[in-house]
Design an enzyme around this catalytic site. Structure first.
Site, PDB file in Angstrom:
ATOM      1  N   SER A  21       0.827  -1.199   0.000  1.00 33.12           N
ATOM      2  CA  SER A  21       0.000   0.000   0.000  1.00 33.12           C
ATOM      3  C   SER A  21       0.868   1.258   0.000  1.00 33.12           C
ATOM      4  O   SER A  21       1.675   1.464  -0.901  1.00 33.12           O
ATOM      5  CB  SER A  21      -0.956  -0.042   1.196  1.00 33.12           C
ATOM      6  OG  SER A  21      -2.002   0.865   1.049  1.00 33.12           O
ATOM      7  N   HIS A  71      -7.345  -5.998  -0.212  1.00 31.45           N
ATOM      8  CA  HIS A  71      -6.168  -5.152  -0.016  1.00 31.45           C
ATOM      9  C   HIS A  71      -5.203  -5.783   0.985  1.00 31.45           C
ATOM     10  O   HIS A  71      -3.993  -5.804   0.765  1.00 31.45           O
ATOM     11  CB  HIS A  71      -6.622  -3.777   0.478  1.00 31.45           C
ATOM     12  CG  HIS A  71      -5.532  -2.764   0.538  1.00 31.45           C
ATOM     13  ND1 HIS A  71      -4.818  -2.364  -0.565  1.00 31.45           N
ATOM     14  CD2 HIS A  71      -5.025  -2.045   1.589  1.00 31.45           C
ATOM     15  CE1 HIS A  71      -3.930  -1.452  -0.224  1.00 31.45           C
ATOM     16  NE2 HIS A  71      -4.019  -1.249   1.076  1.00 31.45           N
ATOM     17  N   ASP A 120      -9.422  -5.540  -4.488  1.00 27.23           N
ATOM     18  CA  ASP A 120      -8.858  -4.524  -3.600  1.00 27.23           C
ATOM     19  C   ASP A 120      -9.766  -3.298  -3.614  1.00 27.23           C
ATOM     20  O   ASP A 120      -9.887  -2.606  -4.618  1.00 27.23           O
ATOM     21  CB  ASP A 120      -7.460  -4.141  -4.072  1.00 27.23           C
ATOM     22  CG  ASP A 120      -6.688  -3.297  -3.077  1.00 27.23           C
ATOM     23  OD1 ASP A 120      -7.321  -2.432  -2.426  1.00 27.23           O
ATOM     24  OD2 ASP A 120      -5.471  -3.475  -2.961  1.00 27.23           O
TER      25      ASP A 120
END
Length: 323
Positions: A144, A303, A274
């Site tokens: 991320s 995610h 995601d």
């Protein structure tokens, strides 16, 4: 039927023992499969500490494994800490690698500061850490926001420091919508993140993992309450000001030039479900921008797939590391 207290205690102990035995049986194979053969006593060390940056900020890090082994550096997402990599740290430590993870400035155990909460300084902090530990031929893995930090650092790293990079559910090339990035998310989405973080961080930091982060809002999802609270715990140890500032860093930084500069092999991993970093405007573009890119798309994964599906993610990482 009446049961004597001594018998009742024994029966409860028996039940507890059986339960613990079953739990051990269920968990043991994961790490047994990952364990190297007969490690030499004293060959591995586990430590933690701090490196002080040029502006006086202390960056917390964990450093496990033989100092002679190839290092893997893990970079966490917003608003988490090095602890988010527990499963990967255990797995690759057992595989004989040197594994390192740090808390980004303002996050977790690192100094809470109102300065430097942007990508240039994040990358400089990573450089300070790699210099401090004298890491060479390292593999940098970012999830991320950590993926943005990885590519920003790798594009600027000293020769010999980096061997490979991995971006997992990562924010590059750029998240926010603009004329140049019409497929991005509207700025109002990130304004909402800021308002929720500043207004009631404790509730927001529960709602995110309980919902879209791990895909727990999907029909039929198996919800792990411990995972939710661990996300909450990590987030709440950091600085609300740093978390607020970091939203701009991960959403508005343009990593396009960084991706083009990187000349080491890059593995781009992304779940196609995601909900935090949509795949179409991130991984699918990043994999095309890097010179030596490999894309792996995971059907239906969320995610936070490193936590929800380590049995899928870890072997793929290992294969890339050893290739």
């Amino acid at each position: 039927m009446t049961t004597h207290s001594s018998d009742d205690g024994a029966s409860r102990r028996d039940v507890l023992a059986v339960g613990l035995g079953l739990a051990a049986f269920a968990v043991a194979p994961t790490f047994a499969a990952a364990s190297p053969a007969s490690p030499t006593p004293g060959a591995k060390t586990m430590s933690s500490g701090y490196v002080t940056t040029k502006d006086g900020v202390q960056i917390y890090y964990k450093d496990w494994g033989p100092k002679t082994a190839q290092p893997i550096v893990f970079h966490h997402g917003w608003p988490l800490t090095a602890d988010d990599w527990d499963n990967q740290m255990m797995f690759f430590y057992a595989q004989g690698f040197r594994v390192i993870a740090h808390d980004r400035r303002g996050h977790g155990r690192s100094t809470q500061t109102d300065t430097g909460n942007e990508m240039d300084t994040y990358a400089a902090d990573v450089a300070a850490l790699t210099d401090h530990l004298d890491l060479k031929n390292a593999i940098h893995v970012g999830h991320s926001t950590g993926g943005g930090e990885v590519i920003h650092y790798v594009a600027r790293a000293k020769p010999g420091r980096v061997a490979k990079a991995v971006l997992i559910g990562a924010v590059p090339p750029i998240m926010v919508k603009s004329d140049k990035n019409p497929g991005g998310l509207p700025i109002e989405v990130f304004d909402g993140f800021r308002a929720a973080t500043a207004g009631n961080r404790a509730q927001f930091f529960y709602d995110v993992p309980a919902g879209p982060f791990y895909g727990y809002n999907r029909p039929g999802a198996k919800v792990d309450q411990g995972v939710i609270w661990n996300w909450w715990r990590q987030g709440m140890t950091g600085s609300v000001k740093a978390h607020y500032d970091c939203i701009k860093a991960f959403s508005e930084t343009d990593f396009t030039d960084d991706l083009k500069k990187v000349d080491v092999p890059v593995l781009v991993m992304h779940g196609d479900d995601d909900q935090i970093v949509p795949i179409a405007d991130s991984a699918l573009l990043s994999a095309k921008l890097v010179k030596k890119g490999e894309l792996k798309v995971y059907k239906g994964l969320p995610h936070g797939m490193c936590t929800t599906h380590p049995e899928i993610v870890n072997p793929d990482l290992l294969a890339f590391f050893k290739a």
